[in-house]
Scaffold this motif. Structure first.
Motif, PDB file in Angstrom:
ATOM      1  N   ALA A  88      -3.817  -6.995   3.272  1.00 61.47           N
ATOM      2  CA  ALA A  88      -5.159  -7.064   2.685  1.00 61.47           C
ATOM      3  C   ALA A  88      -5.101  -7.510   1.226  1.00 61.47           C
ATOM      4  N   VAL A  89      -4.034  -7.152   0.523  1.00 55.79           N
ATOM      5  CA  VAL A  89      -3.856  -7.596  -0.868  1.00 55.79           C
ATOM      6  C   VAL A  89      -3.794  -9.122  -0.929  1.00 55.79           C
ATOM      7  N   MET A  90      -3.342  -9.749   0.159  1.00 55.11           N
ATOM      8  CA  MET A  90      -3.227 -11.208   0.231  1.00 55.11           C
ATOM      9  C   MET A  90      -4.414 -11.849   0.939  1.00 55.11           C
ATOM     10  N   GLY A  91      -5.472 -11.077   1.207  1.00 57.54           N
ATOM     11  CA  GLY A  91      -6.650 -11.639   1.853  1.00 57.54           C
ATOM     12  C   GLY A  91      -6.471 -11.920   3.328  1.00 57.54           C
ATOM     13  N   MET A  92      -5.610 -11.142   3.998  1.00 56.15           N
ATOM     14  CA  MET A  92      -5.312 -11.350   5.412  1.00 56.15           C
ATOM     15  C   MET A  92      -5.812 -10.164   6.231  1.00 56.15           C
ATOM     16  N   GLN A  93      -6.441 -10.458   7.358  1.00 55.60           N
ATOM     17  CA  GLN A  93      -6.976  -9.421   8.237  1.00 55.60           C
ATOM     18  C   GLN A  93      -6.370  -9.537   9.631  1.00 55.60           C
ATOM     19  N   GLU A 165      -2.086   0.535  -3.649  1.00 56.39           N
ATOM     20  CA  GLU A 165      -3.099   1.528  -4.029  1.00 56.39           C
ATOM     21  C   GLU A 165      -3.898   1.052  -5.239  1.00 56.39           C
ATOM     22  N   ARG A 166      -3.237   0.413  -6.183  1.00 56.45           N
ATOM     23  CA  ARG A 166      -3.931  -0.086  -7.362  1.00 56.45           C
ATOM     24  C   ARG A 166      -4.936  -1.167  -6.964  1.00 56.45           C
ATOM     25  N   HIS A 167      -4.532  -2.046  -6.064  1.00 57.67           N
ATOM     26  CA  HIS A 167      -5.441  -3.090  -5.580  1.00 57.67           C
ATOM     27  C   HIS A 167      -6.663  -2.468  -4.910  1.00 57.67           C
ATOM     28  N   GLU A 168      -6.438  -1.439  -4.100  1.00 54.96           N
ATOM     29  CA  GLU A 168      -7.539  -0.778  -3.398  1.00 54.96           C
ATOM     30  C   GLU A 168      -8.481  -0.065  -4.373  1.00 54.96           C
ATOM     31  N   GLN A 169      -7.919   0.556  -5.407  1.00 57.88           N
ATOM     32  CA  GLN A 169      -8.719   1.338  -6.347  1.00 57.88           C
ATOM     33  C   GLN A 169      -9.459   0.456  -7.356  1.00 57.88           C
ATOM     34  N   ASN A 170      -8.775  -0.607  -7.825  1.00 53.63           N
ATOM     35  CA  ASN A 170      -9.346  -1.438  -8.888  1.00 53.63           C
ATOM     36  C   ASN A 170     -10.072  -2.677  -8.371  1.00 53.63           C
ATOM     37  N   GLY A 171      -9.830  -3.010  -7.100  1.00 53.09           N
ATOM     38  CA  GLY A 171     -10.466  -4.197  -6.550  1.00 53.09           C
ATOM     39  C   GLY A 171      -9.700  -5.480  -6.789  1.00 53.09           C
ATOM     40  N   GLY A 172      -8.446  -5.373  -7.245  1.00 49.12           N
ATOM     41  CA  GLY A 172      -7.654  -6.581  -7.469  1.00 49.12           C
ATOM     42  C   GLY A 172      -6.402  -6.285  -8.260  1.00 49.12           C
ATOM     43  N   LEU A 173      -5.592  -7.323  -8.479  1.00 47.44           N
ATOM     44  CA  LEU A 173      -4.378  -7.220  -9.283  1.00 47.44           C
ATOM     45  C   LEU A 173      -4.410  -8.305 -10.362  1.00 47.44           C
ATOM     46  N   THR A 174      -3.825  -8.004 -11.497  1.00 49.16           N
ATOM     47  CA  THR A 174      -3.681  -9.003 -12.552  1.00 49.16           C
ATOM     48  C   THR A 174      -2.562  -9.976 -12.160  1.00 49.16           C
ATOM     49  N   GLU A 175      -2.427 -11.046 -12.908  1.00 51.36           N
ATOM     50  CA  GLU A 175      -1.366 -12.027 -12.628  1.00 51.36           C
ATOM     51  C   GLU A 175       0.003 -11.356 -12.667  1.00 51.36           C
TER      52      GLU A 175
END
Length: 470
Positions: A88-93, A165-175
């Motif tokens: 999901a972090v990579m936009g895959m379902q 977990e950070r991606h899920e909580q914050n809605g994304g990741l920095t570079e």
């Protein structure tokens, strides 16, 4: 100051490139395969300007070189649950449910991939992800032992889980976080030459089924193949021996056609790799066969009606002509396959008119000009006839269970066939996944309908519907 997050498309592309580089290092023949596919694709596009134009119009031309699919095999429900979150972090379902037990392989599977058309055209990375069905191991003692072995392992690094977990909580990741995530996630897919079981345990798992030994005996689910997309799989199959690669006997899927449908796949024999077994007084050397090279050619996605015809035609051939490990009957199989598939139209327009395949519609510049001048009228068929509306095939983004099983079996070292009772268990798979898998046919239908709506709106004729031949 608010953080700037990178897109999931960007993370997926970073991961695909890192995975490809890792696999090229681990399996040098993969690099040879990539070079061969690039040569064949370049030749196809040079010889067929119409193909180049169609791919460019559909936004698919740029994705061909980066397109890959991988495959992994997981051992527990927890591993599947977390891999869903990781992808999901990579936009895959998760798209589609595949029961491979019908073909003697003790797994059920899904495909993790992007589902949005724009995301697919950026990078259509897919991972065919299988979950071992321990309940299909008849030996209760061996089943319990396998469960205990799998329960002890942790296939994700603590940092990878933290970044998920950070991606899920914050809605994304920095570079910076995305780069770190890719490096940490890659560890799950890396090859490890040290088995986590003894030679004796490995043999018992192997005797139950080679795939069971592959899933249970190692630290993690090493990526077992990484597949480029070719525009002419027959040319790749014929030229593989020139590069020192021996292909499997037959190409899985439909026969060669003018209008490609669904998915055709071939591969080279799995590598025999050195491993060291655990639990012995002295290190015991052995070998393991699992990882291989694969190539695919993708065609148009078929509707439920088209897929039913495809399945019926394929089953009729496989029921009569069986190709053994030596490939003695490969020529007969290919000939019979081509003959039977004459029943499925080999024309884009006939596939479309008969409602057998999905297509993307777009308004032409001539059509838009006619709409501006107020001279446009008619239903979609009339507009197509006048050149005001055009269509192009929607590429099949998913997999075929019979073909997947055929690839698996051909790379187990034999054409070993277990006779598992057909016990599809989608409910159990989705419970482990923690989500419902997407319906691939519904996704294609939505893309087709959305494209027609947009095209008709551009022509000032919103609300028109397609008519298909019954």
């Amino acid at each position: 100051m608010p953080q700037t997050f990178v897109s999931t498309d960007r993370i997926r592309s970073l991961f695909t490139e890192a995975m490809s580089q890792m696999y090229r290092t681990e399996v040098p023949q993969y690099g040879t395969l990539i070079e061969l596919v690039a040569d064949v694709n370049a030749g196809c596009l040079e010889r067929d300007p119409a193909l180049r134009e169609r791919l460019a119009r559909a936004g698919e031309l740029e994705r061909i070189d980066v397109e890959r699919h991988g495959a992994i095999r997981l051992g527990t429900a927890d591993e599947l649950f977390t891999i869903r979150r990781l992808f999901a972090v990579m936009g895959m379902q998760a798209v589609g449910y595949y029961d491979l037990s019908v073909a003697g392989v003790p797994v059920h599977s899904t495909c993790f991939r992007p589902i949005d058309e724009a995301a697919l055209n950026v990078n259509p990375f897919r991972v065919f992800t299988s979950l071992l069905r321990l309940e299909l191991i008849e030996d209760e003692r061996l089943r319990s032992e396998a469960e205990a072995i799998l329960a002890k392992r942790r296939i994700y690094t603590p940092r990878a889980v933290a970044l998920i977990e950070r991606h899920e909580q914050n809605g994304g990741l920095t570079e910076a976080e995305a780069a770190e995530f890719v490096a940490e996630a890659l560890e799950t897919f890396r090859w490890h030459g040290e088995a986590t079981v003894s030679a004796e345990t490995y043999k018992r798992l192997h005797d139950a089924h080679r795939l069971i030994a592959d899933v249970v005996s190692f630290k993690g689910p090493h990526i077992n193949h990484l597949t480029p997309r070719t525009l002419d799989i027959d040319a790749v199959q014929a030229r593989m021996p020139e590069r020192g690669i021996t292909p499997k006997a037959v190409i899985e899927g439909p026969p060669r056609r003018h209008c490609d449908i669904l998915l055709r796949q071939t591969s080279f024999k799995a590598l025999e790799e050195a491993i060291v077994f655990a639990g012995d007084a002295e290190a015991v050397q052995g070998t393991h066969t699992a990882r291989f090279g694969e190539i695919e050619q993708r065609g148009v996605a078929l509707t439920a009606k088209g897929r039913a015809l495809y399945d019926r035609l394929l089953a009729s051939v496989r029921g009569e002509v069986r190709v053994g490990a030596g490939g003695a009957k490969a020529g007969a199989y290919d000939q019979e396959l081509a003959e039977r598939f004459k029943a499925l139209p080999d024309s884009w327009d006939e596939l479309r008119r008969q409602g057998l395949a999905f297509f993307r519609y777009s308004a032409t510049s001539e059509g838009i000009a006619a709409a501006v001048n107020g001279t446009l009228a008619g239903d979609p068929e009339a507009l197509i006839a006048r050149g005001h509306l055009v269509f192009s095939p929607i590429v099949y983004e998913d997999f075929l269970p019979v073909s997947a099983a055929g690839i698996f079996q051909s790379n187990l070292g034999t054409d070993q066939q277990q006779n598992y009772a057909t016990r599809s268990n989608r409910d159990a798979f989705e419970a482990a996944l923690g989500a419902t898998v997407q319906d691939e046919l519904a996704l294609y239908a939505e893309r087709q309908a959305a494209s027609l709506d947009a095209a008709m709106e551009a022509l000032g004729l919103a609300g028109q519907q397609l008519k298909t031949v019954a």
